[in-house]
Enzyme design. Structure first.
Site: not given
Ligand code: GLV
Length: 306
Positions: A221, A269
């Protein structure tokens, strides 16, 4: 009874279409146009506005639309209800391929050769030195990533909140353990859950312990990383490079200094993306369990926060 979808920064069109094959469209509500808040029994969330769940008086369960639940448990006005996450067995596979990929990208100097290629420069060099990979977070995904990297010939060490006994991964806990692990990290991979105790854990005190040729990889994160400390560590040659897939603010703002930094490689991400099919099957199952009063699957430990 109905299922609420509250994902402010994400399109839910495909999700609604997929859910509609199993749940009647009248039972699906999409925030902000909620027709009957009193009918909502389960809420499916991704970065919802904190406090917004107070509007649903008959809510019985909450589900994240991904593996992480940090944005849910940090909602101080969250009703005290079971919280589920999506458990996608393919996430670990994607993650190990991603982490292995970025390590190899750096180790084999692929970026350097790409630049040299543009001027037809033939200049062979051995791979970057450093064979030790330190994984912060040895949950299911961290463990699989570590085992895979070990099988690829790396020396793998790890650190986690609770003590682990994992074949081929020497692991540590506690503050002293963290320092031990980080000071040996040629590659430091963050796969920790985000909790109040791991927030900002990737900071100047860790960077100062890493070898100067060390590489940071954050796939957990954005809030794990102190962004200012990273920029300083890179600019002062305390560490060599960073590969970042997650950020404090996503999408990364246009004026963010990470974009232009020659020692930072950004991916948006994408290191491990939950499959829609898997997510839908688990959401539908839990929605049905709510209807029949059964316990939901894949619920998290609220005290631990993951
Ligand atoms: C992605 O980061 C998730 O938490 O699925």
């Amino acid at each position: 009874m109905s299922l609420l979808i509250n994902m402010p920064n994400r399109s839910s069109t495909k999700l609604v279409a997929a859910l509609s094959q199993f749940i009647s469209p009248e039972e699906i509500e999409v925030w902000p146009d909620v027709r009957s808040p009193e009918k909502v029994t389960m809420a499916l969330l991704w970065q919802h506005q904190h406090g917004s769940l107070l509007a649903y008086k008959n809510l019985q369960a909450i589900s994240s639309f991904g593996a992480g639940v940090d944005f849910i448990v940090s909602d101080r006005q969250l009703p005290h209800l079971p919280i589920a996450r999506i458990v996608d067995p393919m996430l670990a596979t994607q993650m190990k391929q991603y982490v292995f990929g970025v390590i190899q990208h750096h180790r084999l100097r692929l970026e350097e050769y790409r630049i040299k290629q543009s001027t037809q420069l033939w200049q062979p060099k051995g791979p970057h030195k450093g064979n030790t990979i330190a994984i912060l977070g040895l949950g299911q995904i961290g463990t699989e990533v570590g085992r895979f990297l070990h099988s690829a010939g790396f020396n793998v060490i790890g650190w986690s909140h609770s003590e682990k006994n994992i074949k081929d991964i020497t692991s540590f806990t506690g503050e002293v353990g963290l320092k031990k692990v980080v000071s040996q990290a040629d590659y430091l991979v963050c796969l920790l859950p985000l909790t109040p105790s791991t927030q900002g854990i990737l900071n100047k005190s860790l960077f100062s312990l890493m070898p100067s040729y060390g590489v940071l990889i954050n796939v957990a994160r954005g809030a794990h990383l102190n962004e200012t400390d990273l920029l300083k560590a890179l600019n002062n040659d305390e560490i060599k490079a960073a590969y970042l897939d997650v950020f404090q603010q996503e999408p990364l703002t246009n004026d963010h200094p990470f974009w232009q930094h020659e020692k930072i490689t950004i991916t948006p991400h994408v290191s491990a993306i939950t499959s829609l099919e898997t997510a839908v099957a688990q959401i539908v199952e839990n929605y049905k369990r709510c209807q029949s009063g059964e316990e939901i699957l894949h619920s998290i430990n609220r005290d631990k926060g993951y």
